[in-house]
Design a protein around this motif. Sequence first.
Motif, PDB file in Angstrom:
ATOM      1  N   PRO A 224     -59.094 -21.574  22.108  1.00 45.16           N
ATOM      2  CA  PRO A 224     -58.013 -22.352  21.292  1.00 45.16           C
ATOM      3  C   PRO A 224     -58.349 -23.640  20.762  1.00 45.16           C
ATOM      4  CG  PRO A 224     -57.143 -21.779  23.742  1.00 45.16           C
ATOM      5  CD  PRO A 224     -58.183 -21.325  23.580  1.00 45.16           C
ATOM      6  N   ASP A 225     -59.079 -24.113  22.234  1.00 44.75           N
ATOM      7  CA  ASP A 225     -60.411 -25.186  22.264  1.00 44.75           C
ATOM      8  C   ASP A 225     -61.455 -25.862  21.255  1.00 44.75           C
ATOM      9  OD1 ASP A 225     -58.617 -26.229  24.349  1.00 44.75           O
ATOM     10  OD2 ASP A 225     -59.636 -26.257  26.164  1.00 44.75           O
ATOM     11  N   GLU A 226     -61.441 -24.259  21.127  1.00 45.26           N
ATOM     12  CA  GLU A 226     -63.331 -24.897  19.378  1.00 45.26           C
ATOM     13  C   GLU A 226     -62.586 -25.560  18.468  1.00 45.26           C
ATOM     14  OE1 GLU A 226     -65.627 -23.430  20.119  1.00 45.26           O
ATOM     15  OE2 GLU A 226     -65.458 -22.382  21.614  1.00 45.26           O
ATOM     16  N   THR A 227     -63.162 -25.952  18.033  1.00 47.48           N
ATOM     17  CA  THR A 227     -63.197 -26.179  16.279  1.00 47.48           C
ATOM     18  C   THR A 227     -63.146 -25.639  15.116  1.00 47.48           C
ATOM     19  OG1 THR A 227     -65.631 -27.143  15.676  1.00 47.48           O
ATOM     20  CG2 THR A 227     -63.821 -28.751  17.486  1.00 47.48           C
ATOM     21  N   ILE A 228     -62.973 -25.903  13.582  1.00 45.00           N
ATOM     22  CA  ILE A 228     -62.522 -24.615  12.866  1.00 45.00           C
ATOM     23  C   ILE A 228     -64.374 -24.742  12.261  1.00 45.00           C
ATOM     24  CG2 ILE A 228     -61.741 -25.112  10.167  1.00 45.00           C
ATOM     25  CD1 ILE A 228     -59.695 -26.733  11.141  1.00 45.00           C
ATOM     26  N   ARG A 229     -65.309 -26.105  12.328  1.00 49.34           N
ATOM     27  CA  ARG A 229     -66.252 -25.947  11.766  1.00 49.34           C
ATOM     28  C   ARG A 229     -66.782 -24.257  13.205  1.00 49.34           C
ATOM     29  NH1 ARG A 229     -69.828 -29.046   9.733  1.00 49.34           N
ATOM     30  NH2 ARG A 229     -68.813 -30.721   9.917  1.00 49.34           N
ATOM     31  N   GLU A 230     -66.814 -24.671  14.383  1.00 47.88           N
ATOM     32  CA  GLU A 230     -67.016 -23.619  15.421  1.00 47.88           C
ATOM     33  C   GLU A 230     -66.637 -22.648  15.186  1.00 47.88           C
ATOM     34  OE1 GLU A 230     -67.961 -26.572  19.635  1.00 47.88           O
ATOM     35  OE2 GLU A 230     -65.834 -25.540  19.076  1.00 47.88           O
ATOM     36  N   GLU A 231     -65.498 -21.912  14.209  1.00 49.43           N
ATOM     37  CA  GLU A 231     -64.380 -20.826  14.177  1.00 49.43           C
ATOM     38  C   GLU A 231     -64.662 -20.474  12.998  1.00 49.43           C
ATOM     39  OE1 GLU A 231     -64.343 -18.930  16.158  1.00 49.43           O
ATOM     40  OE2 GLU A 231     -63.962 -19.804  18.416  1.00 49.43           O
ATOM     41  N   CYS A 232     -65.760 -21.070  11.680  1.00 47.38           N
ATOM     42  CA  CYS A 232     -66.155 -20.839  10.949  1.00 47.38           C
ATOM     43  C   CYS A 232     -65.984 -19.629  10.611  1.00 47.38           C
ATOM     44  CB  CYS A 232     -66.773 -22.118  10.359  1.00 47.38           C
ATOM     45  SG  CYS A 232     -67.338 -22.035   8.490  1.00 47.38           S
ATOM     46  N   HIS A 233     -67.132 -18.756  11.139  1.00 44.49           N
ATOM     47  CA  HIS A 233     -67.063 -18.116  10.301  1.00 44.49           C
ATOM     48  C   HIS A 233     -66.161 -16.779  11.156  1.00 44.49           C
ATOM     49  CE1 HIS A 233     -67.892 -18.027  14.881  1.00 44.49           C
ATOM     50  NE2 HIS A 233     -68.249 -16.953  15.250  1.00 44.49           N
ATOM     51  N   ARG A 234     -65.424 -16.860  11.522  1.00 47.26           N
ATOM     52  CA  ARG A 234     -64.661 -16.009  11.719  1.00 47.26           C
ATOM     53  C   ARG A 234     -63.227 -16.529  10.902  1.00 47.26           C
ATOM     54  NH1 ARG A 234     -65.239 -17.556  17.485  1.00 47.26           N
ATOM     55  NH2 ARG A 234     -66.313 -15.211  18.497  1.00 47.26           N
ATOM     56  N   ILE A 238     -61.900 -13.758   8.343  1.00 50.96           N
ATOM     57  CA  ILE A 238     -60.715 -12.937   7.780  1.00 50.96           C
ATOM     58  C   ILE A 238     -60.351 -12.836   6.267  1.00 50.96           C
ATOM     59  CG2 ILE A 238     -57.960 -13.935   7.863  1.00 50.96           C
ATOM     60  CD1 ILE A 238     -59.652 -14.120  11.579  1.00 50.96           C
ATOM     61  N   MET A 239     -60.679 -13.822   6.041  1.00 49.25           N
ATOM     62  CA  MET A 239     -60.611 -14.812   4.094  1.00 49.25           C
ATOM     63  C   MET A 239     -61.367 -13.514   3.613  1.00 49.25           C
ATOM     64  SD  MET A 239     -61.084 -18.299   4.115  1.00 49.25           S
ATOM     65  CE  MET A 239     -60.953 -18.207   2.306  1.00 49.25           C
ATOM     66  N   GLN A 240     -62.107 -13.086   3.993  1.00 44.48           N
ATOM     67  CA  GLN A 240     -63.284 -11.894   3.445  1.00 44.48           C
ATOM     68  C   GLN A 240     -62.490 -10.714   3.124  1.00 44.48           C
ATOM     69  OE1 GLN A 240     -65.313 -11.958   1.174  1.00 44.48           O
ATOM     70  NE2 GLN A 240     -65.635 -14.089   1.183  1.00 44.48           N
ATOM     71  N   GLU A 241     -61.710 -10.085   4.562  1.00 40.63           N
ATOM     72  CA  GLU A 241     -61.464  -9.337   4.472  1.00 40.63           C
ATOM     73  C   GLU A 241     -59.714  -9.423   3.750  1.00 40.63           C
ATOM     74  OE1 GLU A 241     -62.401  -6.194   6.144  1.00 40.63           O
ATOM     75  OE2 GLU A 241     -63.960  -7.075   7.222  1.00 40.63           O
ATOM     76  N   ALA A 242     -59.103 -10.276   4.138  1.00 40.28           N
ATOM     77  CA  ALA A 242     -58.569 -10.243   2.947  1.00 40.28           C
ATOM     78  C   ALA A 242     -58.752 -10.127   1.847  1.00 40.28           C
ATOM     79  CB  ALA A 242     -57.524 -12.001   3.418  1.00 40.28           C
ATOM     80  N   LYS A 243     -59.008 -10.548   1.525  1.00 33.14           N
ATOM     81  CA  LYS A 243     -59.450 -10.160  -0.491  1.00 33.14           C
ATOM     82  C   LYS A 243     -59.551  -9.359  -0.682  1.00 33.14           C
ATOM     83  CE  LYS A 243     -62.830 -11.808  -3.902  1.00 33.14           C
ATOM     84  NZ  LYS A 243     -64.461 -13.436  -4.301  1.00 33.14           N
TER      85      LYS A 243
END
Length: 420
Positions: A224-234, A238-243
């Motif tokens: 939970p402490d990771e930033t959006i930049r660090e979790e950007c690949h995940r 998620i967006m690709q799978e949702a698409k």
Amino acid sequence: MFQRTLARLTVINSFVFFIIYFLFTLILYGYLSYRLFDRVDEAMRLHASGFRLANGIVVPLERPIFDPRIFVLARSTDGRIVNPIPFHENEFKNIDEITSNIEAGELNTKDYEGHVYRIMRWPYVYQEDLYDSDTNFRVESVFIISIVDSEVQLLNNFLWLIIGGGVISVLGIIVAGFLLAKRAMVPIQEAWEKQQQFVSDVSHELRSPLTGIYSNAELMLRYPDETIREECHRINTIMQEAKRMIKLISSLLTLARSDAGKSDISLSLINLSDVVNEVISHFEVFKEINHISLVANIESNVEVVADKDRVHQLIVILLDNAFKFTPVGGQVTIDCYIFNRNAIISVRDTGVGIAPESISRIFDRFFREDKSRSRNSGGTGLGLSIAKWIVEKHAGKINVKSALGKGTKFTVSIPIQRRH
């Protein structure tokens, strides 16, 4: 389940056939009976209505009908019976038993000593009714009697024939009912198997992106402490799978509506050349990324009555497939022209090609020759099914030619003139 349905269909078919057979034989028997006795009854009515006395003598019929099986008896007001045309006494015995219990106006059939008699009692309506002044015999009614042994024997033989044929026919009806039921079950069973396969394929297709979404979301929750930049690949995964899920669900919805007949086609006169050029402009980026050349031969002002959005979707599907299965350095060619009063759209590539045994199945839902490769490229196996549906909705045809290692060519023809 199918065995129980097969048994029920067999019973229903057999029952329907039996009812048809029973009604047919019943009508045939009734018609034969009517035709056999119709002439006899008509002759008896002529004898009955034509019986008249004049000075105690029977007046001959105006239209004499000679039938040795018909004879006339006169009945007096006090119940006595005489034969105006005498015959042997031994032939006249027991006549009271034959004519007993018959009311005026009735028509009866009686069995008596091995013979069948058809008897009619007709009221005498003429004023001159004195037949014998010595015995004061006044005619009250007339009996007309006919021997119908041959007609009854024919009906009995026919009845036995129906019964015997019915026993044999029941066996044939059961066999025919079973064969028809079995034949009727073939498309039902095929539809059931396709539905089961369809559900299995949909479940499999949905499980993969859902698993990806869940796994990446779970990993994000672990840190939970990771930033959006660090979790950007995940997040991107998620967006690709949702698409991918949105695309799959959209395709399924299109096919479901088409199956239900609820997917309307809005026809209008469109410039097919402009639609093709518009789609080509969207694929310019794929040409640069994948290093695949795109050659377009578009005849100007190809007009056709069609649904612009659906035709746009059709061309996207064909070009998308061509780019997916064409290796780096290959070529995709699209042609659009008019030939023989049809608008032709041709898309060919220099890709991997399709195996001969798979060509007949490429328009089946969820069919993919190389499932792992198609899934990795984002394919769901529904594109060509939708493409075929679009073409058929426009009264057109779609054909495919392919050779392994040499490429594939799809050709769509749509009539340029079609009523709204």
